[in-house]
Motif scaffolding. Structure first.
Motif, PDB file in Angstrom:
ATOM      1  N   LEU A 254       0.831  -1.200   0.000  1.00 42.25           N
ATOM      2  CA  LEU A 254       0.000   0.000   0.000  1.00 42.25           C
ATOM      3  C   LEU A 254       0.867   1.253   0.000  1.00 42.25           C
ATOM      4  O   LEU A 254       0.591   2.209  -0.731  1.00 42.25           O
ATOM      5  N   ALA A 255       1.912   1.255   0.816  1.00 45.36           N
ATOM      6  CA  ALA A 255       2.810   2.414   0.849  1.00 45.36           C
ATOM      7  C   ALA A 255       3.404   2.674  -0.528  1.00 45.36           C
ATOM      8  O   ALA A 255       3.476   3.826  -0.994  1.00 45.36           O
ATOM      9  N   GLU A 256       3.821   1.626  -1.202  1.00 47.03           N
ATOM     10  CA  GLU A 256       4.404   1.785  -2.536  1.00 47.03           C
ATOM     11  C   GLU A 256       3.371   2.289  -3.533  1.00 47.03           C
ATOM     12  O   GLU A 256       3.662   3.163  -4.367  1.00 47.03           O
ATOM     13  N   SER A 257       2.155   1.771  -3.441  1.00 43.32           N
ATOM     14  CA  SER A 257       1.107   2.179  -4.370  1.00 43.32           C
ATOM     15  C   SER A 257       0.759   3.647  -4.212  1.00 43.32           C
ATOM     16  O   SER A 257       0.576   4.371  -5.208  1.00 43.32           O
ATOM     17  N   LEU A 258       0.684   4.141  -2.965  1.00 41.70           N
ATOM     18  CA  LEU A 258       0.287   5.521  -2.731  1.00 41.70           C
ATOM     19  C   LEU A 258       1.447   6.487  -2.963  1.00 41.70           C
ATOM     20  O   LEU A 258       1.220   7.664  -3.270  1.00 41.70           O
ATOM     21  N   THR A 259       2.668   6.020  -2.809  1.00 45.76           N
ATOM     22  CA  THR A 259       3.823   6.865  -3.117  1.00 45.76           C
ATOM     23  C   THR A 259       3.855   7.224  -4.588  1.00 45.76           C
ATOM     24  O   THR A 259       4.255   8.329  -4.972  1.00 45.76           O
TER      25      THR A 259
END
Length: 271
Positions: free
Chosen positions: A73-78
Protein backbone atom coordinates in the motif's frame (compact mmCIF):
# COMPACT_ATOMS: atom_id res chain seq x y z
CA UNK A 1 -13.76 9.25 -10.95
CA UNK A 2 -15.27 10.42 -7.65
CA UNK A 3 -17.78 7.59 -7.31
CA UNK A 4 -15.77 5.79 -4.63
CA UNK A 5 -15.88 8.74 -2.24
CA UNK A 6 -18.65 8.89 0.36
CA UNK A 7 -19.42 12.58 -0.25
CA UNK A 8 -17.29 14.00 -3.07
CA UNK A 9 -19.07 17.37 -3.00
CA UNK A 10 -17.68 17.97 0.51
CA UNK A 11 -14.11 17.64 -0.77
CA UNK A 12 -12.26 20.65 -2.26
CA UNK A 13 -12.36 20.47 -6.05
CA UNK A 14 -8.57 20.29 -6.30
CA UNK A 15 -8.51 17.06 -4.27
CA UNK A 16 -11.52 15.08 -5.49
CA UNK A 17 -9.84 13.08 -8.22
CA UNK A 18 -6.77 12.49 -6.07
CA UNK A 19 -8.70 11.25 -3.05
CA UNK A 20 -10.95 9.12 -5.21
CA UNK A 21 -7.88 7.42 -6.65
CA UNK A 22 -6.34 7.09 -3.18
CA UNK A 23 -9.50 5.34 -2.01
CA UNK A 24 -9.54 3.11 -5.10
CA UNK A 25 -5.92 2.03 -4.63
CA UNK A 26 -6.39 1.47 -0.90
CA UNK A 27 -9.46 -0.68 -1.53
CA UNK A 28 -7.58 -2.64 -4.19
CA UNK A 29 -4.70 -3.46 -1.84
CA UNK A 30 -6.67 -3.94 1.40
CA UNK A 31 -9.69 -5.74 -0.01
CA UNK A 32 -12.04 -7.12 2.67
CA UNK A 33 -9.61 -6.08 5.43
CA UNK A 34 -10.35 -2.39 4.89
CA UNK A 35 -12.57 -0.94 7.64
CA UNK A 36 -12.64 2.74 6.70
CA UNK A 37 -10.73 5.73 5.37
CA UNK A 38 -11.22 9.24 6.73
CA UNK A 39 -9.58 12.66 6.58
CA UNK A 40 -8.29 14.55 9.59
CA UNK A 41 -6.39 17.84 9.81
CA UNK A 42 -7.52 20.79 7.71
CA UNK A 43 -9.91 18.71 5.60
CA UNK A 44 -11.79 17.56 8.69
CA UNK A 45 -11.88 21.06 10.18
CA UNK A 46 -12.98 22.77 6.94
CA UNK A 47 -9.79 24.81 6.59
CA UNK A 48 -7.96 23.23 3.65
CA UNK A 49 -5.87 25.82 1.78
CA UNK A 50 -4.57 24.69 -1.59
CA UNK A 51 -0.84 25.33 -1.92
CA UNK A 52 -0.42 25.40 1.85
CA UNK A 53 -2.24 22.49 3.51
CA UNK A 54 -1.31 18.84 3.60
CA UNK A 55 -3.81 16.07 2.99
CA UNK A 56 -4.10 14.13 6.26
CA UNK A 57 -5.68 10.69 5.86
CA UNK A 58 -6.25 7.81 8.26
CA UNK A 59 -6.77 4.22 7.09
CA UNK A 60 -8.15 1.55 9.43
CA UNK A 61 -7.79 -2.16 8.68
CA UNK A 62 -8.60 -5.48 10.28
CA UNK A 63 -5.64 -6.69 12.40
CA UNK A 64 -5.35 -9.75 10.13
CA UNK A 65 -4.14 -7.50 7.29
CA UNK A 66 -0.68 -8.77 6.40
CA UNK A 67 2.43 -6.62 6.78
CA UNK A 68 3.63 -7.31 3.24
CA UNK A 69 0.36 -5.77 2.02
CA UNK A 70 0.99 -2.71 4.23
CA UNK A 71 4.28 -2.24 2.39
CA UNK A 72 2.49 -2.72 -0.93
CA UNK A 73 0.00 0.00 0.00
CA UNK A 74 2.81 2.41 0.85
CA UNK A 75 4.40 1.78 -2.54
CA UNK A 76 1.11 2.18 -4.37
CA UNK A 77 0.29 5.52 -2.73
CA UNK A 78 3.82 6.87 -3.12
CA UNK A 79 3.41 6.54 -6.88
CA UNK A 80 0.23 8.66 -6.78
CA UNK A 81 1.04 12.32 -7.51
CA UNK A 82 -0.32 14.52 -4.72
CA UNK A 83 -1.75 17.90 -5.80
CA UNK A 84 -1.47 19.31 -2.27
CA UNK A 85 1.68 20.19 -0.35
CA UNK A 86 1.86 16.54 0.63
CA UNK A 87 0.08 13.45 1.87
CA UNK A 88 0.37 12.41 5.51
CA UNK A 89 -1.28 8.99 5.75
CA UNK A 90 -1.44 6.81 8.85
CA UNK A 91 -2.71 3.23 8.94
CA UNK A 92 -3.97 1.61 12.15
CA UNK A 93 -5.39 -1.73 13.16
CA UNK A 94 -9.05 -1.48 14.11
CA UNK A 95 -8.52 -2.92 17.58
CA UNK A 96 -5.85 -0.31 18.34
CA UNK A 97 -7.72 2.77 17.16
CA UNK A 98 -10.94 1.51 18.72
CA UNK A 99 -9.62 1.94 22.27
CA UNK A 100 -8.38 5.13 24.01
CA UNK A 101 -4.59 5.20 24.14
CA UNK A 102 -1.69 7.62 24.40
CA UNK A 103 0.58 5.61 22.06
CA UNK A 104 1.40 6.27 18.42
CA UNK A 105 0.50 2.70 17.52
CA UNK A 106 0.44 2.92 13.73
CA UNK A 107 1.39 0.17 11.27
CA UNK A 108 2.24 2.67 8.55
CA UNK A 109 3.14 6.35 8.65
CA UNK A 110 3.55 7.59 5.09
CA UNK A 111 4.64 11.10 4.12
CA UNK A 112 4.91 11.85 0.43
CA UNK A 113 4.29 14.72 -1.95
CA UNK A 114 5.98 17.75 -3.48
CA UNK A 115 6.83 19.64 -0.28
CA UNK A 116 7.19 16.85 2.29
CA UNK A 117 10.33 14.81 2.97
CA UNK A 118 9.49 11.26 1.98
CA UNK A 119 8.97 8.81 4.82
CA UNK A 120 7.47 5.34 5.10
CA UNK A 121 7.69 4.17 8.70
CA UNK A 122 6.40 0.79 9.89
CA UNK A 123 7.66 1.01 13.49
CA UNK A 124 5.66 3.36 15.71
CA UNK A 125 7.85 2.72 18.77
CA UNK A 126 10.39 5.25 17.46
CA UNK A 127 7.88 8.05 16.86
CA UNK A 128 6.71 10.86 19.09
CA UNK A 129 3.17 9.89 20.00
CA UNK A 130 1.61 13.31 20.46
CA UNK A 131 0.95 14.06 16.78
CA UNK A 132 -0.95 10.79 16.36
CA UNK A 133 -3.01 11.18 19.53
CA UNK A 134 -4.06 14.70 18.50
CA UNK A 135 -4.96 13.53 14.98
CA UNK A 136 -7.09 10.71 16.41
CA UNK A 137 -8.83 13.22 18.69
CA UNK A 138 -9.58 15.45 15.69
CA UNK A 139 -10.72 12.35 13.80
CA UNK A 140 -13.16 11.37 16.53
CA UNK A 141 -14.51 14.93 16.77
CA UNK A 142 -14.71 15.83 13.09
CA UNK A 143 -13.19 13.12 10.87
CA UNK A 144 -14.45 13.38 7.28
CA UNK A 145 -15.41 9.93 6.08
CA UNK A 146 -14.05 9.00 2.66
CA UNK A 147 -14.96 5.31 2.64
CA UNK A 148 -16.36 2.61 4.91
CA UNK A 149 -17.86 2.60 8.37
CA UNK A 150 -18.73 5.85 10.19
CA UNK A 151 -15.73 7.30 12.01
CA UNK A 152 -17.19 7.19 15.51
CA UNK A 153 -18.01 3.51 15.12
CA UNK A 154 -14.30 2.88 14.55
CA UNK A 155 -12.30 5.51 16.48
CA UNK A 156 -12.15 6.00 20.24
CA UNK A 157 -11.48 9.50 21.55
CA UNK A 158 -8.26 9.84 23.57
CA UNK A 159 -8.90 10.99 27.11
CA UNK A 160 -8.73 14.71 27.87
CA UNK A 161 -5.75 14.07 30.12
CA UNK A 162 -3.88 12.31 27.31
CA UNK A 163 -4.78 15.09 24.89
CA UNK A 164 -3.47 17.75 27.27
CA UNK A 165 -0.22 15.83 27.74
CA UNK A 166 0.14 15.68 23.96
CA UNK A 167 -0.69 19.36 23.57
CA UNK A 168 2.09 20.20 26.01
CA UNK A 169 4.51 17.96 24.11
CA UNK A 170 3.58 19.64 20.84
CA UNK A 171 4.24 23.12 22.28
CA UNK A 172 7.64 22.00 23.52
CA UNK A 173 8.38 20.59 20.07
CA UNK A 174 7.43 23.87 18.41
CA UNK A 175 9.62 25.79 20.86
CA UNK A 176 12.64 24.11 19.28
CA UNK A 177 11.48 25.27 15.88
CA UNK A 178 13.47 22.80 13.80
CA UNK A 179 11.59 21.69 10.69
CA UNK A 180 8.50 23.81 11.38
CA UNK A 181 7.34 26.99 9.66
CA UNK A 182 7.13 29.91 12.07
CA UNK A 183 3.50 30.67 11.21
CA UNK A 184 2.51 27.07 11.81
CA UNK A 185 4.22 27.09 15.21
CA UNK A 186 2.15 30.10 16.24
CA UNK A 187 -1.15 28.88 14.79
CA UNK A 188 -0.81 25.39 16.24
CA UNK A 189 -0.16 27.00 19.62
CA UNK A 190 -3.34 29.06 19.22
CA UNK A 191 -5.29 25.90 18.43
CA UNK A 192 -3.82 24.19 21.49
CA UNK A 193 -4.81 27.09 23.72
CA UNK A 194 -8.37 27.08 22.43
CA UNK A 195 -8.55 23.32 23.06
CA UNK A 196 -7.55 23.91 26.68
CA UNK A 197 -10.35 26.46 27.01
CA UNK A 198 -13.10 24.62 25.14
CA UNK A 199 -12.17 20.91 24.96
CA UNK A 200 -12.76 21.18 21.20
CA UNK A 201 -10.42 21.22 18.21
CA UNK A 202 -10.84 24.17 15.86
CA UNK A 203 -9.26 25.13 12.56
CA UNK A 204 -6.02 27.05 12.96
CA UNK A 205 -7.37 30.31 11.56
CA UNK A 206 -10.47 30.20 13.74
CA UNK A 207 -8.41 29.46 16.84
CA UNK A 208 -5.90 32.16 15.98
CA UNK A 209 -8.60 34.78 15.66
CA UNK A 210 -10.01 33.75 19.03
CA UNK A 211 -6.63 34.16 20.75
CA UNK A 212 -5.91 37.44 18.95
CA UNK A 213 -9.23 38.78 20.25
CA UNK A 214 -8.70 37.63 23.84
CA UNK A 215 -4.95 38.33 24.06
CA UNK A 216 -4.30 41.71 22.41
CA UNK A 217 -0.64 41.66 23.47
CA UNK A 218 -0.09 38.87 20.97
CA UNK A 219 -2.32 40.20 18.20
CA UNK A 220 0.51 41.63 16.03
CA UNK A 221 2.33 38.30 16.04
CA UNK A 222 -0.82 36.29 15.36
CA UNK A 223 -1.94 38.66 12.60
CA UNK A 224 1.44 38.27 10.89
CA UNK A 225 1.23 34.49 11.27
CA UNK A 226 -2.23 34.53 9.66
CA UNK A 227 -0.96 36.73 6.84
CA UNK A 228 1.87 34.29 6.25
CA UNK A 229 -0.48 31.30 6.43
CA UNK A 230 -2.51 32.78 3.56
CA UNK A 231 0.55 32.49 1.31
CA UNK A 232 1.88 29.34 -0.36
CA UNK A 233 4.09 27.25 1.89
CA UNK A 234 7.12 28.02 -0.26
CA UNK A 235 6.49 31.77 0.22
CA UNK A 236 5.86 31.83 3.99
CA UNK A 237 6.97 34.90 5.93
CA UNK A 238 9.50 34.93 8.71
CA UNK A 239 8.37 35.91 12.21
CA UNK A 240 10.47 37.50 14.98
CA UNK A 241 11.84 34.51 16.87
CA UNK A 242 11.87 36.31 20.21
CA UNK A 243 8.16 37.08 19.84
CA UNK A 244 7.41 33.49 18.82
CA UNK A 245 9.29 32.16 21.83
CA UNK A 246 7.52 34.56 24.17
CA UNK A 247 4.14 33.45 22.83
CA UNK A 248 5.01 29.76 23.04
CA UNK A 249 6.23 30.23 26.61
CA UNK A 250 2.88 31.84 27.52
CA UNK A 251 0.99 29.00 25.81
CA UNK A 252 3.05 26.36 27.60
CA UNK A 253 2.32 28.03 30.93
CA UNK A 254 -1.39 28.15 30.02
CA UNK A 255 -1.43 24.43 29.20
CA UNK A 256 0.40 23.55 32.41
CA UNK A 257 -2.08 25.63 34.43
CA UNK A 258 -4.97 23.87 32.71
CA UNK A 259 -3.46 20.50 33.58
CA UNK A 260 -3.29 21.60 37.23
CA UNK A 261 -6.89 22.80 37.13
CA UNK A 262 -5.96 26.46 37.53
CA UNK A 263 -7.48 29.47 35.81
CA UNK A 264 -5.38 30.89 33.00
CA UNK A 265 -4.92 34.66 33.24
CA UNK A 266 -5.00 36.80 30.11
CA UNK A 267 -1.88 38.59 28.96
CA UNK A 268 -2.36 42.24 29.93
CA UNK A 269 0.04 44.03 27.61
CA UNK A 270 3.03 43.64 25.35
CA UNK A 271 6.44 44.14 26.84
Amino acid sequence: MTGSLVDPESIPTELRAYLAELVRRTRAVCGPYLVNIFAVGSLALDDYRHGRSDVDVTVVVDPAFQQNAVIELAESLTDLACPASGLELVLYDADFIGAPTDRAGYRLNLNTGPLLPYQASFDSSRSQAFWYVIDRAVGYQAGRLLYGRPVRQVVAAPSRTDQLVCVLASIREHAHGAGHLADNRVLNACRSTVFCRTNQWFAKRVAAQSIADSEPAFRPLIDRALHSFARPRSDALGLPEADVQRFLSWVQDSVERTMRGEDVPTMPSAR
